[in-house]
Structures are given as structure tokens and as C-alpha cells.
Design an enzyme around this catalytic site. Structure first.
Site, PDB file in Angstrom:
ATOM      1  NE  ARG A  66      -6.099   1.367  -0.837  1.00  0.00           N
ATOM      2  CZ  ARG A  66      -6.299   2.252  -1.820  1.00  0.00           C
ATOM      3  NH1 ARG A  66      -6.336   1.860  -3.071  1.00  0.00           N
ATOM      4  NH2 ARG A  66      -6.473   3.527  -1.551  1.00  0.00           N
TER       5      ARG A  66
ATOM      6  NE  ARG B  21      -5.019  10.415  -0.182  1.00  0.00           N
ATOM      7  CZ  ARG B  21      -5.201   9.127  -0.504  1.00  0.00           C
ATOM      8  NH1 ARG B  21      -5.850   8.805  -1.604  1.00  0.00           N
ATOM      9  NH2 ARG B  21      -4.779   8.156   0.282  1.00  0.00           N
TER      10      ARG B  21
ATOM     11  CB  CYS C  43     -11.506   9.912  -3.887  1.00  0.00           C
ATOM     12  SG  CYS C  43     -12.452   8.505  -4.495  1.00  0.00           S
TER      13      CYS C  43
ATOM     14  CG  HIS D  55      -9.965   6.261   1.337  1.00  0.00           C
ATOM     15  ND1 HIS D  55      -8.681   6.149   1.823  1.00  0.00           N
ATOM     16  CD2 HIS D  55      -9.841   6.431  -0.018  1.00  0.00           C
ATOM     17  CE1 HIS D  55      -7.826   6.233   0.818  1.00  0.00           C
ATOM     18  NE2 HIS D  55      -8.504   6.419  -0.305  1.00  0.00           N
TER      19      HIS D  55
ATOM     20  CD  GLN E 161      -9.226  10.682  -1.532  1.00  0.00           C
ATOM     21  OE1 GLN E 161      -8.505   9.823  -2.001  1.00  0.00           O
ATOM     22  NE2 GLN E 161      -9.195  11.944  -1.949  1.00  0.00           N
TER      23      GLN E 161
ATOM     24  CG  ASP F 204     -15.504   6.800  -4.911  1.00  0.00           C
ATOM     25  OD1 ASP F 204     -14.663   6.621  -5.823  1.00  0.00           O
ATOM     26  OD2 ASP F 204     -15.580   6.062  -3.900  1.00  0.00           O
TER      27      ASP F 204
HETATM   28  N1   CP Z   1      -8.007   7.814  -4.047  1.00  0.00           N
HETATM   29  C1   CP Z   1      -7.229   6.760  -3.804  1.00  0.00           C
HETATM   30  O1   CP Z   1      -7.132   6.255  -2.690  1.00  0.00           O
HETATM   31  O2   CP Z   1      -6.575   6.305  -4.899  1.00  0.00           O
HETATM   32  P1   CP Z   1      -5.796   4.918  -4.994  1.00  0.00           P
HETATM   33  O3   CP Z   1      -6.827   3.837  -4.921  1.00  0.00           O
HETATM   34  O4   CP Z   1      -5.110   4.965  -6.331  1.00  0.00           O
HETATM   35  O5   CP Z   1      -4.838   4.831  -3.864  1.00  0.00           O
HETATM   36  N1  NVA Z   2     -14.709   3.600  -3.221  1.00  0.00           N
HETATM   37  C1  NVA Z   2     -13.503   3.298  -3.947  1.00  0.00           C
HETATM   38  C2  NVA Z   2     -12.435   4.252  -3.596  1.00  0.00           C
HETATM   39  C3  NVA Z   2     -11.137   4.097  -4.335  1.00  0.00           C
HETATM   40  C4  NVA Z   2     -10.078   5.038  -3.898  1.00  0.00           C
HETATM   41  C5  NVA Z   2     -13.093   1.868  -3.664  1.00  0.00           C
HETATM   42  O1  NVA Z   2     -13.153   1.443  -2.505  1.00  0.00           O
HETATM   43  O2  NVA Z   2     -12.704   1.174  -4.598  1.00  0.00           O
END
Ligand code: CP
Ligand code: NVA
Length: 319
Positions: free
Chosen positions: A116, A304, A276, A143, A146, A236
């Protein structure tokens, strides 16, 4: 005898974004099938197949996470393997050690890498230099895990994906981009409602249309128009990780894009609501909607885990 890194036995399958995975391997249907099968078996018997026995997943995080971290870790446990959480301070990606060197070292120890990151280029570079599969666990660009878990959830609710309409209301961000790609791949119509300046980049939409010429995509500024024929309404956060400095400006700009009871009244009665997570209740979504009968956000979150199991089973479990 040849010294140095030998080529992996099987061609590795990186999961960097939905579109590249669909283009390069055509494996997305297979991923959903495997994930659904593993979920069904686990639900029916409480048992898992040891598809990743003795294998290890390295998980690199430059940003916080609840769902992604825990679902990958539990997925590896269910499949009989192990997952290692690696904090940004620990590796010092790009500062203490270059991304290519970290990729080479980690892929010598572990069977797959999940990352990430802020910059999407970091994940692409990890994939370039890793001899093992690399999974995008969220970047500023996309993502994909997701979006695939979301397709699984929609499939379970509606029995099929093709010809459904998913209306995304809010920021044209990483989650929106991956959903847009997934909708094109699986034959859903995609509607996006966002204020001017917060839409998906036309080049990203064009890249999808080059592969899926019949992709039914429309973007507008009016959220009520976008949800009018929606089967799924998706939102989101308005402030993604790394955008904290823009919080006040974004909250003001997106105020009329809240998913609330009024917006749901403009949608078909059967439409389901997805997010999400993490959700900022009272901002992009109200408590009434999050906790209401049309919300499927917690089933979505649970998937997930089931999608990650399918993905890992395919990438390192021989499925
Ligand atoms: N939706 C999602 O990716 O959640 P986290 O940021 O908690 O991993
Ligand atoms: N768009 C959000 C998604 C979190 C899962 C971010 O990138 O923070």
C-alpha cells in the site's frame, strides 16, 4: 551452475490494477470463481484448503489500514501460510533502501508481496524488480482488490453483473478508478457524479474504452441524475489518505454529494448502497443510510477476506 536470481518457475501474476490484470491474463473471472468457491466451502464447513501452506506474504504499508491489512493476514492464515506486516519506517522505501533492492530482497524471502503506497509508480517498480507476484493494496491511483471484492458482493446480491448500473457519487479517486475499470470488465454501466474538477481523468476512461469499446460510462455533476437508474450506489471518503491538507476545501465542495435519505429517494427502491470504508459518517454518508436496510457495506467489507483468499490461491496456491 548459474549464479544470481533464477527465474521463477511459473510466470508470476502481478495484480497491479484491474485493467492490466484483465488485459494481460484474462484471469479476473477465474479469480471471482475461486474466491466464491472458497467462501462457499468455508461457510458450509468452517474449513479451509491449505493452499498456501508454508508460504509467506510480505505486506508493506506506507499508509494506515484496517481491512486490507487484516484481511490479507487472515487470508494467509486460512490458507495455511503466514503474513508479515512491514511498516514504512522499517524498510525506509526509497530512503534507507531503493525500491528495486527492497523488491529483490523481499522476493527472495517471501512468496508474494503486497504493498500500500502513496505513489503508484512504487508498486509498479516493486513488480518490475520482484521475482514473486506483487499485489496493489491501494495506491493513489487505484485499489483493485477493493473493486474485485465489490464485484463479488454485487454478484452475490444480484446473481449476475452484466447490465447492472453502478452509480458512484463523490470523489473521482483511486477507488472510483478501479471500480470504473471493474465495471467495464464485467459489463456493468458506470455513472459518476462529482463536482467539476474532481472527475476521473478522461485519459483513464479512454484507456478502458480502448479495450472495452462498448463500455457504458457517463459522468455528470448532478448526483440525483446519476442514481436515477442505479442498482448500486457507491461512495467513498471525500478526503483520501495524503489529502488531509485539503480537508476543509473538499468538505465544502462535496457537501451536496452526500449519500443520504434524500438521494436514495431519487434512486430505484431496490438499489443497494456500498462504501469501501472507512466511512466518515455525517460527511459522504449518513448514519441513516449506513445502518439502513439498503446498506450492504459490512458484507462488502467481509468479502475483502474472501477475495484475498481467492487471489492468493491463484497467485501462490496453484489454483
Ligand atoms: N477499504 C480499505 O481498503 O480499507 P483499509 O484502508 O482499512 O484497508
Ligand atoms: N480513497 C480512500 C480509500 C481508502 C480505503 C483513500 O485512498 O484514502
Amino acid at each position: 551452475m548459474t549464479l544470481g536470481n533464477s527465474a521463477p518457475e511459473r510466470r508470476k501474476f502481478d495484480f497491479i490494477d484491474v485493467l492490466s490484470a484483465a488485459k494481460s491474463t484474462g484471469k479476473l473471472n477465474h479469480l471471482l470463481t475461486v474466491a466464491l468457491r472458497l467462501k462457499e466451502r468455508y461457510r458450509a464447513t468452517g474449513r479451509n484448503e491449505p493452499l498456501a501452506a508454508g508460504k509467506t506474504l510480505a505486506m508493506i504499508f506506507e499508509k494506515p489500514s484496517l481491512r486490507t491489512r487484516v484481511s490479507f493476514e487472515v487470508a494467509m492464515q486460512h490458507l495455511g501460510g503466514a503474513a508479515l506486516y512491514i511498516s514504512p519506517a522499517e524498510i525506509g522505501l526509497g530512503t534507507r533502501e531503493s525500491v528495486p533492492d527492497a523488491a529483490r530482497v523481499l522476493s527472495g524471502f517471501c512468496d508474494a508481496l503486497m504493498a500500500r503506497t502513496f505513489a503508484h509508480a512504487t508498486i509498479e517498480q516493486l513488480a518490475q524488480y520482484s521475482s514473486r507476484p506483487v499485489i496493489n493494496g491501494l495506491s493513489d491511483h487505484s485499489h483493485p482488490c477493493q473493486a474485485m471484492a465489490d464485484m463479488m458482493t454485487v454478484q452475490e446480491h444480484f446473481g449476475a453483473l452484466r447490465h447492472l448500473t453502478l452509480a458512484y457519487v463523490g470523489d473521482g479517486n483511486n477507488v472510483a478508478r478501479s471500480l470504473m475499470q471493474a465495471c467495464a470488465v464485467f459489463g456493468l454501466k458506470f455513472r459518476l457524479a462529482a463536482p467539476e474538477g474532481y472527475h476521473l481523468n478522461p485519459a483513464d476512461v479512454q484507456a478502458v474504452r480502448q479495450v472495452y469499446a462498448d463500455f457504458d460510462f457517463a459522468a455528470e455533476t448532478d448526483p440525483r441524475a446519476a442514481v436515477r437508474s442505479a442498482d448500486v450506489i457507491y461512495t467513498d471518503t471525500w478526503v483520501s489518505m495524503g489529502q488531509e491538507d485539503e480537508k476543509a476545501a473538499r468538505q465544502a465542495r462535496f457537501a451536496s454529494y452526500q449519500v443520504n435519505g434524500d438521494l436514495l429517494a431519487a434512486a430505484p427502491a431496490h438499489a443497494k448502497v456500498m462504501h469501501c470504508l472507512p466511512a466518515y459518517r455525517g460527511a459522504e454518508i449518513t448514519d441513516e443510510v449506513m445502518d439502513g436496510p439498503r446498506s450492504i457495506v459490512f458484507e462488502q467489507a467481509e468479502n475483502r477476506l474472501h477475495f484475498q483468499k481467492g487471489l492468493l490461491a491463484v497467485q501462490i496456491g496453484g489454483q
